[in-house]
Motif scaffolding. Structure first.
Motif, short mmCIF file in Angstrom:
data_model
loop_
_atom_site.label_atom_id
_atom_site.label_comp_id
_atom_site.label_asym_id
_atom_site.label_seq_id
_atom_site.Cartn_x
_atom_site.Cartn_y
_atom_site.Cartn_z
N LEU A 50 -16.96 16.05 -35.59
CA LEU A 50 -16.65 16.83 -34.31
C LEU A 50 -14.98 17.01 -34.55
N THR A 51 -14.31 15.71 -34.71
CA THR A 51 -12.68 15.96 -34.49
C THR A 51 -12.38 17.20 -35.84
N ALA A 52 -13.02 16.87 -36.93
CA ALA A 52 -12.40 17.88 -38.10
C ALA A 52 -12.77 19.07 -37.84
N THR A 53 -14.07 19.50 -37.16
CA THR A 53 -14.23 20.68 -36.82
C THR A 53 -13.44 21.26 -35.67
N VAL A 54 -12.90 20.72 -34.86
CA VAL A 54 -11.85 21.24 -33.83
C VAL A 54 -10.63 21.46 -34.31
N LEU A 55 -10.10 20.56 -35.31
CA LEU A 55 -8.79 20.93 -36.02
C LEU A 55 -8.91 22.35 -36.96
N ALA A 56 -10.17 22.31 -37.54
CA ALA A 56 -10.27 23.42 -38.61
C ALA A 56 -10.50 24.89 -38.06
N SER A 57 -10.75 24.81 -36.71
CA SER A 57 -11.20 25.93 -36.13
C SER A 57 -10.05 26.65 -35.57
N VAL A 58 -8.91 26.24 -35.46
CA VAL A 58 -7.63 26.84 -34.95
C VAL A 58 -6.62 26.80 -36.07
N ALA A 59 -5.42 27.63 -36.06
CA ALA A 59 -4.40 27.57 -36.67
C ALA A 59 -3.69 26.15 -36.73
N THR A 60 -3.25 25.90 -37.92
CA THR A 60 -2.57 24.24 -38.08
C THR A 60 -1.47 24.21 -37.19
N ALA A 61 -0.79 25.03 -36.35
CA ALA A 61 0.16 24.97 -35.85
C ALA A 61 -0.24 24.52 -34.29
N ARG A 62 -1.45 24.55 -34.16
CA ARG A 62 -2.26 24.52 -32.65
C ARG A 62 -3.10 23.22 -32.93
N ALA A 63 -3.03 22.57 -33.92
CA ALA A 63 -3.96 21.36 -33.97
C ALA A 63 -4.14 20.49 -32.83
N GLY A 64 -2.64 20.00 -32.75
CA GLY A 64 -2.42 18.66 -31.44
C GLY A 64 -3.14 19.33 -30.18
N LEU A 65 -2.77 20.67 -29.74
CA LEU A 65 -3.51 21.26 -28.71
C LEU A 65 -4.66 21.28 -28.79
N ALA A 66 -5.27 21.80 -29.79
CA ALA A 66 -6.95 21.81 -29.79
C ALA A 66 -7.45 20.46 -29.58
N SER A 67 -6.81 19.33 -30.19
CA SER A 67 -7.05 18.10 -30.17
C SER A 67 -7.10 17.48 -28.40
N GLY A 68 -6.16 17.84 -28.15
CA GLY A 68 -5.95 17.39 -26.75
C GLY A 68 -6.82 18.10 -25.86
N ILE A 69 -7.09 19.73 -25.93
CA ILE A 69 -8.34 20.28 -25.06
C ILE A 69 -9.51 19.58 -25.36
N ASN A 70 -9.96 19.04 -26.38
CA ASN A 70 -11.08 18.50 -26.84
C ASN A 70 -11.07 17.27 -26.21
N ASN A 71 -10.33 16.57 -26.23
CA ASN A 71 -10.17 15.18 -25.66
C ASN A 71 -10.52 15.43 -23.85
N ALA A 72 -9.53 16.27 -23.33
CA ALA A 72 -9.67 16.36 -22.04
C ALA A 72 -11.25 17.04 -21.83
#
Length: 495
Positions: free
Chosen positions: A384-406
């Motif tokens: 699930l985490t890997a898919t979150v990171l892979a679904s957005v541009a690399t520069a937005r990976a941290g933001l994507a992870s934060g949204i997914n965590n929230a």
């Protein structure tokens, strides 16, 4: 004035400074992680000592998740702007002060308010600990440092229920919270003495305080309406309507702000949207399961707090042992199968929990269910985490992870509020073994059904990862309340 930006992160893990940084960040994040898992085990004793209703126990869990989920994205941005070490230390001290209030609380109302304050501290220190690692360590050592941080944090999450049970049966439930104070007294001075300050004040035009406030307000009002819905009063209806209105206002504000906390254009990725919907289903079911199971084992099966906490160890232990291998498997075969099979295994584990009743045998009734549940969690969390990171541009990976965590924490918040309502639990249901057992037997199929919906979503919407996608750095973890946070590729920026 913001602290100056660090020119180049160059600390090595092998140096004394590197070891101090790692110790500090693990201690800080473990405080928040422990409180996410340990309190469920203490709930029956808290209810008896404070003469609390079931709604009070729900709020004891939810007040913390509410402020943590609502503010965790903002917390990372504050560290970037004003200094990551500074905000981290403020979070540690804040969390310890709120823990002291929890430990001294004379009533359920005071405990709930203190838990909400704890969540604010958690929103500052949790992303701050990861940002400190990102901003301090040499690029060649950063992945290893993040891995150690997530691994030790996972150990803390695994030990949490056991430690909580031992404290509840021993010195008392108040020590579940008071234990944070000596940890903070060690953590904060080490951070001030040994952790270098860093900031990136130029990266922010402002802070989305309005967006954070509207998001938290919407969650709070909807949660209140669900918990108090049994009364059927006009106030509950008005609160629910206002909660939905605040949610609509949050979307409106985020769409129009130049620097929003949660840029809505990130959801233009269908894969990102899909995996977050799966996340909502999965972590809603998890939160409901662990909230009710900790009570079921004590109220119905007659376990002590220590026995109940120890009983829950297999799920997090399996995640610690096998999450890295699960992530590697998903890289080879793609996330679709793990994100489909994992929720189905968890659903099967929850249905097996229907065997747990009065005088249940741990080996025959409880352990098989938790092993199946743990196997499902191992199968799905890392992909699930890997898919979150892979679904957005690399520069937005941290933001994507934060949204997914929230999103995961918000799902858990709503589940803990809604399940007692949906299963017909009265205000004193946890005081009666028969009443609680009947409600638990209605709740487990509901949780399993939510997981089946998540599996169906994954099967129909999730696609294979790109060959060159960014792999998670938090490869070993054991947190059951939310997916692990991941750092971004820009220095320390999480949100």
């Amino acid at each position: 004035m913001a602290a100056p930006a660090q020119e180049r992160p160059d600390v090595r893990i092998s140096t004394p400074t590197g070891k101090w940084i790692l110790l500090t960040t693990v201690l800080g994040s473990s405080m928040a992680m422990l409180d996410s898992t340990v309190v469920n085990v203490a709930l029956p004793r808290i209810g008896r000592d404070l003469d609390a209703s079931l709604a009070d126990l729900q709020w004891t869990v939810n007040a913390y998740m509410l402020t943590l989920a609502g503010l965790i994205l903002l917390g990372g941005s504050l560290g970037d702007r004003f200094g990551r070490r500074k905000v981290f230390v403020i979070g540690v001290v804040w969390f310890a002060a709120a823990s002291l209030l929890c430990g001294l609380a004379p009533s359920g109302g005071v405990l709930i308010a203190a838990r909400a304050l704890q969540g604010v501290g958690g929103a500052l220190l949790t992303p701050g600990s990861l940002a400190l690692i990102q901003a301090s360590f040499h690029p060649d050592d950063r992945a290893r440092a993040v891995g150690l941080w997530s691994g030790f944090g996972g150990v803390g999450a695994a030990v949490g229920p056991f430690l909580g049970g031992w404290l509840v049966d021993g010195p008392g439930w108040r020590w579940v919270f008071l234990l944070n104070i000596p940890v903070a007294l060690v953590c904060a001075p080490i951070a001030l003495r040994h952790v270098p300050e860093s900031a990136d004040g130029q990266s922010h035009k402002g802070f989305d305080v309005l967006g954070a406030a509207l998001g938290a307000l919407s969650l709070a009002l909807v949660t209140y309406a669900l918990i108090e819905a049994r009364s059927g009063s006009v106030l509950v209806v008005v609160t629910a309507v206002l909660g939905v209105a605040a949610g609509v206002a949050f979307v409106y504000v985020e769409k129009r702000r130049p620097d929003p906390m949660m840029p809505l254009d990130i959801f233009a990725s269908r894969q990102f949207t899909a995996v977050n919907l799966v996340t909502l289903c999965v972590y809603a079911a998890f939160a409901g399961f662990f909230f009710l199971t900790a009570l079921q084992l004590q109220v119905v099966a007659g376990y002590s707090a220590l026995q109940a906490g120890t009983a829950l160890l297999p799920t997090t232990a399996l995640m610690l042992l096998f999450s890295a291998r699960s992530g590697e498997l998903a890289q080879r075969i793609g996330p679709r199968i793990p994100l489909t099979v994992g929720p189905l295994l968890c659903a099967a584990g929850m249905l097996l929990m229907l065997r747990v009743g009065p005088d249940a045998s741990y080996v025959v009734d409880v352990l098989p269910a938790l092993l199946v549940m743990g196997a499902g969690m191992v199968t799905l969390v890392a992909p699930l985490t890997a898919t979150v990171l892979a679904s957005v541009a690399t520069a937005r990976a941290g933001l994507a992870s934060g949204i997914n965590n929230a999103a995961a924490r918000a799902a858990g918040l709503i589940a803990v509020a809604a399940l007692p309502l949906l299963t017909g639990m009265g205000p004193d249901a946890y005081r009666s073994a028969d009443a609680f057992n009947a409600a638990f037997r209605r709740a487990m199929p509901l949780c399993a059904g939510i997981l089946v919906v998540g599996a169906a979503l994954a099967f129909t919407t999730v696609r294979r990862l790109a060959p060159d996608c960014r792999r998670p750095e938090c490869r070993t973890h054991g947190c059951v309340t939310a997916p692990p946070l991941e750092p971004s590729t820009s220095r320390g920026r999480l949100a």
